[in-house]
Design an enzyme around this catalytic site. Structure first.
Site, mmCIF file in Angstrom:
data_model
loop_
_atom_site.group_PDB
_atom_site.id
_atom_site.type_symbol
_atom_site.label_atom_id
_atom_site.label_comp_id
_atom_site.label_asym_id
_atom_site.label_seq_id
_atom_site.Cartn_x
_atom_site.Cartn_y
_atom_site.Cartn_z
ATOM 1 N N CYS A 133 0.805 -1.205 -0.048
ATOM 2 C CA CYS A 133 -0.014 -0.084 0.048
ATOM 3 C C CYS A 133 0.739 1.290 0.010
ATOM 4 O O CYS A 133 0.441 2.204 -0.409
ATOM 5 C CB CYS A 133 -0.900 0.083 1.208
ATOM 6 S SG CYS A 133 -2.045 -1.564 1.253
ATOM 7 N N HIS A 159 -3.402 6.918 2.066
ATOM 8 C CA HIS A 159 -3.680 5.626 1.504
ATOM 9 C C HIS A 159 -5.324 5.293 2.008
ATOM 10 O O HIS A 159 -5.651 5.363 3.170
ATOM 11 C CB HIS A 159 -2.801 4.655 1.774
ATOM 12 C CG HIS A 159 -3.294 3.211 1.670
ATOM 13 N ND1 HIS A 159 -3.671 2.772 0.461
ATOM 14 C CD2 HIS A 159 -3.392 2.087 2.683
ATOM 15 C CE1 HIS A 159 -4.421 1.655 0.548
ATOM 16 N NE2 HIS A 159 -3.947 1.133 1.764
ATOM 17 N N ASN A 161 -10.381 -0.648 -0.696
ATOM 18 C CA ASN A 161 -8.681 -0.232 -0.463
ATOM 19 C C ASN A 161 -8.165 -0.810 -1.947
ATOM 20 O O ASN A 161 -7.994 -2.060 -2.077
ATOM 21 C CB ASN A 161 -8.395 -1.073 0.646
ATOM 22 C CG ASN A 161 -6.720 -0.935 1.008
ATOM 23 O OD1 ASN A 161 -6.210 -0.627 0.140
ATOM 24 N ND2 ASN A 161 -6.526 -1.432 2.207
HETATM 25 N N1 COA Z 1 -18.425 -9.756 7.618
HETATM 26 C C1 COA Z 1 -18.909 -10.101 8.830
HETATM 27 N N2 COA Z 1 -18.108 -10.174 10.090
HETATM 28 C C2 COA Z 1 -16.694 -10.433 9.658
HETATM 29 C C3 COA Z 1 -16.200 -10.054 8.674
HETATM 30 C C4 COA Z 1 -16.822 -9.626 7.540
HETATM 31 N N3 COA Z 1 -16.680 -9.332 6.455
HETATM 32 N N4 COA Z 1 -14.877 -9.900 8.612
HETATM 33 C C5 COA Z 1 -14.680 -10.548 10.044
HETATM 34 N N5 COA Z 1 -15.852 -10.690 10.703
HETATM 35 C C6 COA Z 1 -16.094 -11.326 12.053
HETATM 36 C C7 COA Z 1 -14.795 -11.695 12.521
HETATM 37 O O1 COA Z 1 -14.969 -13.211 12.108
HETATM 38 C C8 COA Z 1 -14.945 -11.676 14.052
HETATM 39 O O2 COA Z 1 -16.084 -12.510 14.464
HETATM 40 P P1 COA Z 1 -15.843 -13.271 15.946
HETATM 41 O O3 COA Z 1 -15.772 -12.089 16.886
HETATM 42 O O4 COA Z 1 -16.932 -13.953 16.096
HETATM 43 O O5 COA Z 1 -14.591 -14.033 16.104
HETATM 44 C C9 COA Z 1 -15.410 -10.342 14.109
HETATM 45 O O6 COA Z 1 -16.076 -10.014 12.664
HETATM 46 C C10 COA Z 1 -14.505 -9.216 14.217
HETATM 47 O O7 COA Z 1 -15.230 -7.837 14.440
HETATM 48 P P2 COA Z 1 -14.614 -6.826 15.102
HETATM 49 O O8 COA Z 1 -14.009 -6.943 16.399
HETATM 50 O O9 COA Z 1 -15.496 -5.727 14.937
HETATM 51 O O10 COA Z 1 -13.448 -6.530 14.116
HETATM 52 P P3 COA Z 1 -12.648 -5.151 14.154
HETATM 53 O O11 COA Z 1 -13.147 -4.073 14.749
HETATM 54 O O12 COA Z 1 -11.136 -5.608 14.354
HETATM 55 O O13 COA Z 1 -12.727 -4.715 12.483
HETATM 56 C C11 COA Z 1 -11.387 -4.994 10.724
HETATM 57 C C12 COA Z 1 -12.081 -5.713 11.550
HETATM 58 C C13 COA Z 1 -10.471 -5.600 9.702
HETATM 59 C C14 COA Z 1 -12.268 -3.821 9.854
HETATM 60 C C15 COA Z 1 -10.383 -3.899 11.311
HETATM 61 O O14 COA Z 1 -9.436 -4.642 12.006
HETATM 62 C C16 COA Z 1 -9.565 -2.986 10.618
HETATM 63 O O15 COA Z 1 -9.947 -2.095 9.936
HETATM 64 N N6 COA Z 1 -8.363 -3.264 10.461
HETATM 65 C C17 COA Z 1 -7.308 -2.836 9.459
HETATM 66 C C18 COA Z 1 -7.619 -3.246 8.062
HETATM 67 C C19 COA Z 1 -6.766 -2.474 7.004
HETATM 68 O O16 COA Z 1 -7.128 -1.413 6.715
HETATM 69 N N7 COA Z 1 -5.914 -3.195 6.259
HETATM 70 C C20 COA Z 1 -5.083 -2.588 5.346
HETATM 71 C C21 COA Z 1 -4.142 -1.632 5.531
HETATM 72 S S1 COA Z 1 -3.322 -1.195 4.239
#
Ligand code: COA
Length: 331
Positions: free
Chosen positions: A113, A258, A288
């Site tokens: 990224c 980004h 993204n």
């Molecule tokens: N739809 C529904 N549920 C989902 C899901 C989806 N697409 N993806 C994951 N889940 C579930 C997981 O399995 C987990 O379930 P569990 O609690 O039963 O194990 C739960 O959602 C996690 O939710 P939450 O605790 O709200 O996750 P989070 O607040 O950490 O959000 C992200 C997850 C990925 C959105 C967040 O961590 C994030 O934005 N990370 C950075 C990602 C990013 O920008 N990456 C690129 C960088 S260049």
């Protein structure tokens, strides 16, 4: 030493729009989950017959048109991508051929990224040193071909999209241009955001059925850890760009980050004590798009009249590696 300036911008995204509702049909997810965690409403997916270099070509032609440069003028091509058309050579070789460029230097940079800012920095160094006068800098991906589009891969599948953005940079003869660039990497936590195979490390070549079954030939992300690092590194590298040039936040018209996730941008705005209208966002439309997100956002911000001559802007990136980077620009 003459700095470089951006004289042309363009982007290209695939036609196929994938709504959150479309994803609900193929994996266990919901529009509410996706929008509340990321701000994404839709993204583009490249169809089977579109390769990364096709999107790069479209974006490059538009940037060349805006800059008024012809293929003979270009003396350097740098492409940032994590989804090249072929294992090797890089997309830059296909782009050199498709654009009928002279036999100039062309290479790819694999910094996920952060790749576009890395490419821009290298191009700027070529121009400052006199090695080039007109460079084509591209970020392009068709990464959704790599992702696991089942419930197993849903945390990644809902966030990412395809696209390409390009910039022409040329020698600047006035006080506008790229003031400074800042590049960083910390490899120790790379396993939080990576795609293991196909690769030369043991057990992740294309013939390893177990690696495929285990999902090791698709991207993996530890979302929480990535989030935690991103909200620290973005403000750090933005501040670094301002400090280097004696600028304060009051001097900055717009930050083009980004487009990782709207929640990350909101956290960055909060940490830096600025309103969200100072941080450009178009993630709701494209998701993204890794290396392509900054040049796409920069092009749209420019086309929307949000950047005018004399404005200071900062490009800022964070991604796999971890890598992070920024560029301070006087337009
Ligand atoms: N739809 C529904 N549920 C989902 C899901 C989806 N697409 N993806 C994951 N889940 C579930 C997981 O399995 C987990 O379930 P569990 O609690 O039963 O194990 C739960 O959602 C996690 O939710 P939450 O605790 O709200 O996750 P989070 O607040 O950490 O959000 C992200 C997850 C990925 C959105 C967040 O961590 C994030 O934005 N990370 C950075 C990602 C990013 O920008 N990456 C690129 C960088 S260049």
């Amino acid at each position: 030493m003459h700095k470089s300036k951006i004289t042309g911008l363009g982007f290209e995204v695939p036609e196929k729009v994938v709504l959150n509702a479309d994803l609900e049909k193929i994996m266990d997810t919901s529009d509410e989950w996706i929008q509340s965690r990321s701000g994404i409403k839709e993204r583009r997916w490249a169809s089977e017959d579109i390769a990364t270099s096709d999107l790069a070509l479209g974006a490059s032609k538009k940037a060349m048109e805006m800059a008024g440069v012809s293929p003979e003028d270009i003396d350097l091509v740098i492409v940032g991508t994590l989804s090249s058309d072929y294992f090797f050579p890089g997309v830059s070789a296909q782009l050199q051929d498709k654009l009928n460029l002279r036999n100039v230097a062309a290479f790819d940079i694999k910094a996920a990224c952060s790749a576009f800012v890395y490419c821009l920095s290298v191009g700027d160094q070529f121009i400052r040193s006199g090695m080039a006068e007109t460079a084509l800098i591209v970020g392009a991906v068709t990464q959704t071909k790599l992702i696991d589009k089942t419930t197993r891969g849903r945390d990644i599948a809902v966030l990412f999209g395809d696209g390409a953005g390009a910039a022409i940079i040329q020698t600047s003869n006035d006080d506008s241009g790229i003031l400074s660039t800042h590049l960083h990497c910390e490899g120790k936590d790379m396993r939080n955001l990576w795609m293991e195979g196909p690769g030369s490390a043991p057990g992740v070549w294309i013939n390893n059925k177990q690696a495929i079954a285990d999902g090791r030939l698709s991207p993996f992300m530890n979302g929480r850890e990535v989030f935690r690092n991103a909200v620290t590194r973005f403000p750090e590298v933005i501040q670094e760009a301002m400090d280097e040039n004696g600028l304060t936040m009051d001097d900055i018209k717009l930050i083009i980050p980004h487009q990782a996730n709207n929640r990350i941008s909101q956290a960055v705005a909060k940490r830096m004590g600025i309103d969200m209208d100072r941080i450009y966002s178009n993630i709701h439309k494209y998701g993204n798009t890794t290396a392509a997100s900054i040049p796409i956002a920069l092009t749209e911000a420019f086309q929307e009249g949000k950047i005018k001559k004399g404005d200071h802007i900062i490009l800022a990136a964070f991604g796999a590696g971890y890598t992070w980077a920024s560029a301070a620009i006087r337009w």
